[in-house]
Design a protein around this motif. Structure first.
Motif, PDB file in Angstrom:
ATOM      1  N   HIS A 104      74.947  50.800 102.907  1.00  0.00           N
ATOM      2  CA  HIS A 104      74.548  50.049 101.722  1.00  0.00           C
ATOM      3  C   HIS A 104      73.232  49.304 101.918  1.00  0.00           C
ATOM      4  O   HIS A 104      72.310  49.406 101.104  1.00  0.00           O
ATOM      5  N   GLN A 105      73.183  48.550 103.030  1.00  0.00           N
ATOM      6  CA  GLN A 105      71.987  47.731 103.264  1.00  0.00           C
ATOM      7  C   GLN A 105      70.729  48.582 103.333  1.00  0.00           C
ATOM      8  O   GLN A 105      69.709  48.237 102.750  1.00  0.00           O
ATOM      9  N   LYS A 123      70.662  42.639  92.758  1.00  0.00           N
ATOM     10  CA  LYS A 123      71.870  42.783  91.937  1.00  0.00           C
ATOM     11  C   LYS A 123      71.778  44.013  91.056  1.00  0.00           C
ATOM     12  O   LYS A 123      72.737  44.757  90.880  1.00  0.00           O
ATOM     13  N   LYS A 132      72.444  47.109  92.940  1.00  0.00           N
ATOM     14  CA  LYS A 132      73.873  47.275  93.178  1.00  0.00           C
ATOM     15  C   LYS A 132      74.559  47.851  91.949  1.00  0.00           C
ATOM     16  O   LYS A 132      75.389  48.756  92.032  1.00  0.00           O
ATOM     17  N   GLN A 133      74.168  47.308  90.793  1.00  0.00           N
ATOM     18  CA  GLN A 133      74.786  47.797  89.562  1.00  0.00           C
ATOM     19  C   GLN A 133      74.480  49.267  89.330  1.00  0.00           C
ATOM     20  O   GLN A 133      75.347  50.039  88.914  1.00  0.00           O
ATOM     21  N   GLU A 182      76.613  51.427  91.491  1.00  0.00           N
ATOM     22  CA  GLU A 182      77.972  51.577  90.943  1.00  0.00           C
ATOM     23  C   GLU A 182      77.993  52.530  89.784  1.00  0.00           C
ATOM     24  O   GLU A 182      78.914  53.335  89.642  1.00  0.00           O
ATOM     25  N   ILE A 239      77.977  55.908  91.006  1.00  0.00           N
ATOM     26  CA  ILE A 239      79.288  56.296  91.534  1.00  0.00           C
ATOM     27  C   ILE A 239      80.170  56.756  90.378  1.00  0.00           C
ATOM     28  O   ILE A 239      80.851  57.784  90.458  1.00  0.00           O
ATOM     29  N   THR A 240      80.143  56.000  89.287  1.00  0.00           N
ATOM     30  CA  THR A 240      80.953  56.369  88.133  1.00  0.00           C
ATOM     31  C   THR A 240      80.501  57.713  87.566  1.00  0.00           C
ATOM     32  O   THR A 240      81.328  58.524  87.135  1.00  0.00           O
ATOM     33  N   ARG A 295      81.809  56.630  97.834  1.00  0.00           N
ATOM     34  CA  ARG A 295      81.917  55.854  99.059  1.00  0.00           C
ATOM     35  C   ARG A 295      82.538  56.734 100.129  1.00  0.00           C
ATOM     36  O   ARG A 295      83.364  57.586  99.857  1.00  0.00           O
ATOM     37  N   PRO A 350      83.779  51.907 103.557  1.00  0.00           N
ATOM     38  CA  PRO A 350      83.326  51.730 102.177  1.00  0.00           C
ATOM     39  C   PRO A 350      81.916  51.178 102.065  1.00  0.00           C
ATOM     40  O   PRO A 350      81.365  51.101 100.984  1.00  0.00           O
ATOM     41  N   ASN A 351      81.309  50.824 103.199  1.00  0.00           N
ATOM     42  CA  ASN A 351      79.939  50.339 103.159  1.00  0.00           C
ATOM     43  C   ASN A 351      78.911  51.459 103.183  1.00  0.00           C
ATOM     44  O   ASN A 351      77.718  51.210 103.127  1.00  0.00           O
ATOM     45  N   TYR A 374      77.551  55.147 101.635  1.00  0.00           N
ATOM     46  CA  TYR A 374      77.611  56.027 100.472  1.00  0.00           C
ATOM     47  C   TYR A 374      77.267  57.445 100.879  1.00  0.00           C
ATOM     48  O   TYR A 374      76.466  57.660 101.791  1.00  0.00           O
ATOM     49  N   ASP A 379      85.735  52.707  90.884  1.00  0.00           N
ATOM     50  CA  ASP A 379      85.225  52.141  92.122  1.00  0.00           C
ATOM     51  C   ASP A 379      85.668  50.691  92.279  1.00  0.00           C
ATOM     52  O   ASP A 379      86.136  50.272  93.334  1.00  0.00           O
ATOM     53  N   GLN A 418      88.093  49.331  95.250  1.00  0.00           N
ATOM     54  CA  GLN A 418      87.528  48.356  96.164  1.00  0.00           C
ATOM     55  C   GLN A 418      88.243  47.016  96.099  1.00  0.00           C
ATOM     56  O   GLN A 418      88.206  46.235  97.055  1.00  0.00           O
ATOM     57  N   GLU A 456      75.897  40.585 101.031  1.00  0.00           N
ATOM     58  CA  GLU A 456      74.890  41.638 101.182  1.00  0.00           C
ATOM     59  C   GLU A 456      75.558  42.998 101.331  1.00  0.00           C
ATOM     60  O   GLU A 456      74.911  44.018 101.411  1.00  0.00           O
ATOM     61  N   ALA A 476      78.451  46.148 100.544  1.00  0.00           N
ATOM     62  CA  ALA A 476      78.512  47.124  99.456  1.00  0.00           C
ATOM     63  C   ALA A 476      79.616  46.834  98.464  1.00  0.00           C
ATOM     64  O   ALA A 476      80.048  47.728  97.744  1.00  0.00           O
ATOM     65  N   TYR A 491      79.604  45.027  92.200  1.00  0.00           N
ATOM     66  CA  TYR A 491      78.968  43.900  91.562  1.00  0.00           C
ATOM     67  C   TYR A 491      79.976  42.927  90.976  1.00  0.00           C
ATOM     68  O   TYR A 491      79.842  41.701  91.077  1.00  0.00           O
TER      69      TYR A 491
END
Lengths: 769, 252
Positions: free
Chosen positions: A720-721, A740, A743-744, A747, A750-751, A757, A762-763, A765, B205, B209, B227, B229, B232
């Motif tokens: 992720h990082q 942020k 991140k959105q 996600e 992913i959807t 993941r 889970p960190n 991808y 997800d 999670q 930070e 994963a 959100y």
């Protein structure tokens, strides 16, 4: 040399001769006048070269006479059959002779003197002694050939030096050192000293080590460095209190030069670096912070007042010490940041007071701010490039500072918008006498440098695009060369994605002109197709231009005829293209017959539509106008205001308030007149800022999505990082993405099943192919 | 089957019809008994089976009892009846476990395949056997691994057909149900937060999670890495908890 067969050698006699010779030699040396520092004469003593000097002659002749005898005596002694071999005895005798000499003559004379006199005596004695050793070594030379090697003893010359060292040097070294340091102190305080003397003394320290510099380093250099440190520490403490920063720096620079000079003249070259570093530390490192931060004369004051010489000195001095420039650049950043932030606050204050006063004759505070920031940049970039030798640390410091305040907004306008407005303003002046072409180019170049500090580059690009559209369509201020210039800079900074669209816009208008002449030819050839009104149309390529809402304006008949005529022309020449008419961008020249005289009005299409209604009615209400034209309330207010409440009151409004309301009645103002025959009635544009920001945000989402997919496609799996970091890095050329938001988007992807993941972690991808 | 002679084939078919076993088992048993049906039955029933064999006729009967009159599926009424017969509340979480075993696609309906296949797997062919199995199924929720599978299954099962996300109300209902079994103290806050701040459907997800969050992050949120994963929504939840003082976070 004749080789004697072993014979009885008279040992006693031989020894006596030996001792005599040594004594004689000693006396001669004693009898020498002040040991000349003249190397020539000294050489004479050591060689067989004949000189005219009678004294040297006598010494030499004696030595020559004795030489053979001495040599053969010694040879005999050495070659006697063991255990009668006298080599060992001879070696001892050799050393004893020397030591006696030292004890009886050298030491007493040295002990009796002090300071500089002692030093002078030391040098004399040392040189004498070396002559002594040299000759005795010659005499006893045979020992060197076999005995010394066999017994692994020190060769004669070295043994001689060692005697001096053990007897004289060890006893006197403290005093010598003190005397040397004392002389150096005097020189530092401004007196002239006997440099060659010191040079010779230092030579002793070095030669006494027989190849190693340890005695010099331990017995002289180390105490000297210590003393230097103490000396300069005292000086520094004094100066830092009394002197201003430039004064201090001048003194420091001077002192460093002196010390370098000192080493060159009489210290060993290996001392140079240690000494200089020592001084630099005391004068520069220790007090750096205090010095730089001096209230009225420190770094910040120098920067403010443009004292370039002092700044250059500062740079020169502090770049010498380790980490020296760190604090300099920190202060630099701090100061520039403060200056820039102050400018922003000024602008903010000016903007709010302006709002209160509602004057808009002068330049807006935002415009002034950009101008001032550019000046600030010039000034401080100048320092970095010319006085700080473009050093990376200082460059970075400048960048850091500018990035802070170049991203602040003033009165709701973001920095991206302000910069775009500034450039717009400059480009509109092209063609007027206010700025020459060159000035425009330089100003634009400088403005675009600021773009590199702004995070939201894509926002700048979008605002620029909108303003370019206005320039090209409404104001006709565009000068193609300047426009293309700014696009080149934009391309350099952000890549081609923005500039290509805008270049397309500029090209569109060039093509539009050609198209227009084709249209005019067509009308000439087909007079019946002429709509009765002069019409000029610009066809724009959709993708390049900002998106515009097409309106549902009900056109007056005259205009409808124009549209139809052009449509026929266009369809005849181009197939498969659809035209969308954007009435909000059009302009119209209308002849208005007022009581006093006719005036030609240049208005926007919307305004023209309203005015033409008054051809068939003298008075119309807001509602009636709206019904006939099908405009939105927002547009209604804007247009009617411009015609009835602004500078030129073409329409009369009842009641005569300053704002337009839905209950107002409008009437043609026949009494209107102006000294000009042609006037332009401006229609202020809708505030597009919100839309621009919305559009940019939308594009950003797409951009982030695209980059995430691209990164994941090539990496297949990523933590992720790292994904976030790479995303930010790749997008940094265009804008600074919010973590942020990234991140959105992840996600969302992913959807939408682009990513998933990892089952174990889970960190992490994984890309779904 | 085709390698066998005609007589043998008949016997296999008979055997399968009576015992409800698979072809393979039938052939095995018959071979062992030298193709005598009676002997084969003895062998078959005396073998220690991990699961009991079901009678496919009984299964058909059961299915028909609950099946909807117009559609070849068990719908809401059928399920209510089933729950009645089982003496279980339709809202009881054990029905979720049942659905999971059946690999049911959507809640409140079972296809023929799902129902019969699931019961066969569980070795159930009568209501009594079904009832007996219930406590076993309840116990499965205590198993970490199985709970996770059931939890993740619940998302697909509870959402509307054709939708990608789960409606918020349904999600909250499911969470309340699931976290009653596996206690998570923050579940009420989570549901409240969602209703106040989010008010939209839940993505798969986020759903999966959340379980990880409940399992790994302690109640002081001291080991929560913003930070990291985490989805959100969960970041927002942590903010919400800190802002409202529900949790005092000590930043590491």
């Amino acid at each position: 040399m004749p080789i004697h067969s072993p014979k009885t050698v008279d040992v006693e006699a031989g020894m006596a001769v030996l001792k005599q010779s040594v004594t004689k030699l000693t006396n001669i040396l004693e009898g020498l006048p002040e040991m000349p520092f003249n190397t020539m004469e000294y050489m004479l003593l050591c060689t067989y070269v004949v000189s005219t000097d009678s004294f040297s002659l006598s010494l030499l002749s004696f030595l020559r006479l004795m030489m053979d005898l001495l040599l053969s005596t010694i040879y005999d002694f050495c070659t006697m059959k063991t255990p009668n071999d006298l080599s060992e005895q001879l070696y001892a005798e050799y050393k004893k002779s020397l030591m006696d000499y030292l004890h009886s003559t050298v030491l007493p004379s040295l002990r009796s003197k002090n300071d500089e006199y002692m030093l002078k005596e030391l040098v004399r004695r040392w040189l004498n002694y070396k002559v002594m050793v040299r000759w005795l070594s010659r005499f006893f030379h045979y020992l060197d050939r076999y005995f010394v090697k066999k017994k692994a003893l020190l060769p004669l010359k070295e043994a001689g030096i060692t005697c001096f060292r053990d007897l004289v040097y060890e006893e006197m070294k403290g005093k010598i050192k003190d005397a040397v340091i004392s002389l150096i102190y005097q020189e530092r305080e401004g007196s002239q000293i006997d440099r060659p003397l010191l040079n010779n003394v230092v030579e002793i320290f070095i030669q006494i080590g027989l190849g190693s510099k340890q005695y010099y380093e331990v017995d002289l250099e180390a105490p000297l460095l210590q003393d230097t440190a103490a000396y300069y520490s005292r000086k520094a403490s004094k100066w830092i209190l009394e002197d201003s920063c430039p004064e201090y720096m001048l003194k420091a620079e001077e002192r460093l030069k002196q010390e370098k000079d000192r080493v060159d003249h009489y210290l060993d070259h290996t001392t140079k670096q240690k000494l200089i570093e020592n001084v630099e530390h005391q004068l520069l490192s220790v007090n750096e912070i205090q010095l730089l931060e001096k209230e009225n004369s420190g770094l910040i004051a120098l920067l403010r007042d443009g004292k370039v010489d002092d700044l250059e000195r500062l740079y020169r001095l502090f770049s010498r010490i380790p980490e020296g420039l760190t604090h300099v650049s920190q202060l630099f950043t701090q100061h520039v940041k403060a200056e820039g932030t102050a400018l922003v606050s000024q602008a903010e204050n000016a903007a709010s007071s302006k709002r209160a006063e509602k004057r808009d004759a002068t330049d807006s505070p935002q415009l002034v701010l950009i101008r001032r920031i550019i000046e600030l940049h010039d000034k401080y970039m100048g320092y970095v490039q010319e006085n700080f030798q473009n050093h990376t640390l200082l460059n970075k410091a400048l960048k850091e500072a500018f990035e802070v305040f170049c991203n602040k907004s003033v009165a709701g306008s973001s920095s991206a918008e302000m910069l775009a407005s500034f450039c717009d303003n400059v480009l509109r002046k092209a063609g007027s006498e206010k700025l020459s072409d060159e000035e425009i180019d330089t100003t634009l170049e400088k403005a675009m440098k600021l773009l590199s500090y702004i995070n939201d580059k894509d926002l700048f690009a979008e605002f620029s695009r909108k303003k370019l559209a206005r320039r090209l369509l409404f104001d006709r201020y565009a000068n193609e060369d300047h426009e293309r210039l700014i696009l080149t800079y934009l391309k350099q900074q952000c890549g081609g994605q923005f500039s290509s669209k805008m270049e397309g816009m500029v090209t569109d208008l060039t093509l539009a002109k050609e198209n227009q002449s084709c249209f005019e030819d067509y009308l000439y050839a087909n007079p019946h197709a002429h709509p009765g009104t002069e019409l000029s149309v610009s066809v724009l390529t959709t993708g390049f231009w900002p998106s515009y809402k097409s309106s549902d304006l009900t056109l007056p008949d005259e205009m409808i005829k124009c549209i139809e005529a052009y449509k026929k022309f266009y369809e005849s020449s181009t197939k498969n293209r659809k035209l969308s008419w954007i009435y909000s961008l059009g302009t119209c020249n209308i002849n208005a017959k007022f009581d006093a005289k006719s005036i030609e009005l240049t208005v926007a299409t919307y305004q023209a539509a309203v005015l033409l209604l008054f051809n068939s009615a003298d008075r119309l209400s807001y509602a009636e106008i709206k019904a006939q034209l099908n405009l939105t309330d927002e547009d209604m207010v804007r247009v009617l205001h411009s015609l009835s409440c602004a500078r030129y009151k073409i329409l009369k409004k009842a009641p005569m308030t300053d704002t337009v309301s839905p209950n107002d009645i409008f009437e043609f103002n026949s009494k209107f007149t102006d000294k000009m025959r042609r006037i332009k009635v401006p229609l202020p544009p809708v505030d597009e800022n919100k839309k621009v920001i919305e559009d940019v945000n939308k594009d950003r989402r797409y951009a982030i999505d695209a980059y995430i997919v691209r990164i994941m496609k090539s990496r297949k799996a990523l933590g992720h990082q790292q994904l976030v970091l790479e995303c930010i890095q790749q997008l940094s050329r265009i804008f600074k993405p919010d973590v942020k938001l990234i991140k959105q988007r992840i996600e969302d992807l992913i959807t939408r099943e682009f990513l998933e993941r990892d089952g174990e972690d889970p960190n992490v991808y994984k890309y779904i192919a | 089957m085709h390698k066998l002679g005609r007589g043998h084939r008949d016997k296999v078919q008979q055997f399968m019809a009576i015992t409800g076993s698979s072809e393979k088992a039938a052939v095995q048993a018959l071979k062992a008994s030298d193709w005598h049906l009676e002997g084969a039955f003895d062998i078959f029933y005396s073998q220690p089976h991990i699961r009991t064999v079901t009678d496919s006729r009984h299964l058909e009967e059961l299915y028909n009892r609950y099946k909807d009159p117009y559609v070849d599926m068990i719908l809401v009424d059928g399920i209510t009846l089933l729950c009645n017969d089982l003496q279980v509340d339709p809202q009881d979480i054990v029905m979720l476990v049942v659905s999971w075993h059946m690999k049911a696609a959507t809640m409140c309906e079972f296809s023929r395949q799902e129902f019969i296949g699931g019961l066969q797997y569980l070795g159930i062919d009568t209501i009594e056997k079904f009832r007996d199995k219930l406590s076993y199924m309840r116990s499965e929720l205590k198993d970490e691994q199985k709970f996770r599978e059931i939890y993740n299954f619940a998302f697909g099962w509870a959402k509307e057909k054709g939708q990608k996300s789960l409606a918020l109300d349904t999600a909250i209902g499911m969470w309340q149900l699931l976290f009653a079994e596996r206690h998570w103290p923050l579940v009420d806050h989570w549901c409240q937060f969602l209703q106040v701040r989010h008010n939209k459907a839940i993505s798969r997800d986020t759903w999966s999670q959340l379980l990880e969050f409940a399992k790994t992050v302690d109640l002081q949120l001291s080991n929560y890495d913003e930070e990291g994963a985490w989805p959100y929504l969960i970041d927002e939840f942590v903010e919400y908890l800190t802002e409202n003082g529900i949790v005092q976070r000590h930043q590491n």
